[in-house]
Design an enzyme around this catalytic site. Structure first.
Site, short mmCIF file in Angstrom:
data_model
loop_
_atom_site.label_atom_id
_atom_site.label_comp_id
_atom_site.label_asym_id
_atom_site.label_seq_id
_atom_site.Cartn_x
_atom_site.Cartn_y
_atom_site.Cartn_z
N CYS A 73 31.40 23.28 63.12
CA CYS A 73 31.26 23.26 61.66
C CYS A 73 29.85 23.67 61.23
O CYS A 73 28.87 23.50 61.97
CB CYS A 73 31.49 21.84 61.13
SG CYS A 73 33.17 21.23 61.30
N GLU A 75 27.85 22.27 59.07
CA GLU A 75 26.89 21.18 58.95
C GLU A 75 26.23 20.89 60.29
O GLU A 75 25.02 20.65 60.38
CB GLU A 75 27.57 19.91 58.44
CG GLU A 75 28.16 20.03 57.04
CD GLU A 75 29.59 20.57 57.00
OE1 GLU A 75 29.98 21.33 57.91
OE2 GLU A 75 30.32 20.22 56.07
N CYS A 112 33.34 16.99 57.26
CA CYS A 112 34.42 16.34 58.03
C CYS A 112 33.87 15.09 58.72
O CYS A 112 32.65 14.85 58.77
CB CYS A 112 35.00 17.31 59.04
SG CYS A 112 33.97 17.54 60.50
N CYS A 115 31.21 15.65 61.40
CA CYS A 115 29.89 16.01 60.84
C CYS A 115 29.22 14.78 60.23
O CYS A 115 28.01 14.61 60.36
CB CYS A 115 30.04 17.13 59.81
SG CYS A 115 30.41 18.72 60.59
N1 THU Z 1 34.51 23.23 58.67
C1 THU Z 1 33.17 23.10 58.46
O1 THU Z 1 32.40 24.02 58.75
N2 THU Z 1 32.71 21.95 57.96
C2 THU Z 1 33.48 20.86 57.67
O2 THU Z 1 32.95 19.81 57.35
C3 THU Z 1 34.93 20.98 57.71
C4 THU Z 1 35.47 22.20 58.35
C5 THU Z 1 35.02 24.47 59.25
C6 THU Z 1 35.54 24.30 60.63
C7 THU Z 1 36.53 25.44 60.73
O3 THU Z 1 35.82 26.61 61.14
C8 THU Z 1 37.01 25.63 59.32
O4 THU Z 1 36.08 24.97 58.48
C9 THU Z 1 38.40 25.08 59.06
O5 THU Z 1 38.49 23.76 59.46
#
Ligand code: THU
Length: 163
Positions: A73, A75, A112, A115
């Protein structure tokens, strides 16, 4: 037996324009970062920008992988980069913005669970709260004064060390 209530407090801004100039500039960096996400699988782009106590800005965006769980992710890309570059500098603020190549992300997108857990590790180590601002593509921005408002029951080093 008793029931307990857990309170969390969030601030909702109607748009970027309600933010202070500093935070708005940080969110603009998160928006720019999300455009460079590598998200060929989900087509969901997330950008994060961190402001550190030494005034450095560190950005991250989601990096996906053909082996899906190997991606990371935005973050965590950003906070681990901050930890790598400036190991003893406190993180003051995180700005997060999400968009999609296939629909309009109009609701604020919080970090999420994984994170939140990673952000908590840094907050606990630096002993000061990290402000988290998150938004979708446009529209409302939500602020948490601390990751504890998003992750009220924490598991951290204090849990492991019984302190
Ligand atoms: N994702 C993030 O970068 N941050 C989050 O807090 C939630 C999800 C990304 C992970 C993945 O590449 C895409 O979003 C779909 O889940």
């Amino acid at each position: 037996m008793k029931k307990i209530e857990i309170k969390a407090s969030l601030t909702v801004y109607d748009s970027l324009d309600e933010l202070s100039e500093d935070v708005k500039a940080l969110m603009v960096k998160a928006v720019a970062a999300r455009k460079n996400a590598y998200a060929p699988y989900s087509k969901f782009r997330v950008g994060a920008a961190l402001k550190l106590k030494n005034n450095e800005i560190v950005i991250g965006n989601n990096q996906e992988n053909a082996v899906y769980p190997s991606g990371l992710c935005a973050e965590r890309v950003a906070i681990y980069q901050a930890g790598a570059l400036y190991p003893n500098v406190a993180i003051e603020t995180i700005a997060i913005s999400a968009s999609s190549d296939v629909f309009n992300v109009l609701t604020p997108t919080p970090p999420c669970g994984a994170c939140r857990q990673s952000i908590f590790e840094y907050e606990e180590n630096q002993k000061s709260a990290i402000e988290i601002y998150f938004m979708g593509e446009t529209g409302k921005v939500v602020k948490a004064d601390s990751v504890k408002d998003l992750l009220p029951l924490t598991f951290g080093k204090a849990t492991l060390n019984n302190i």
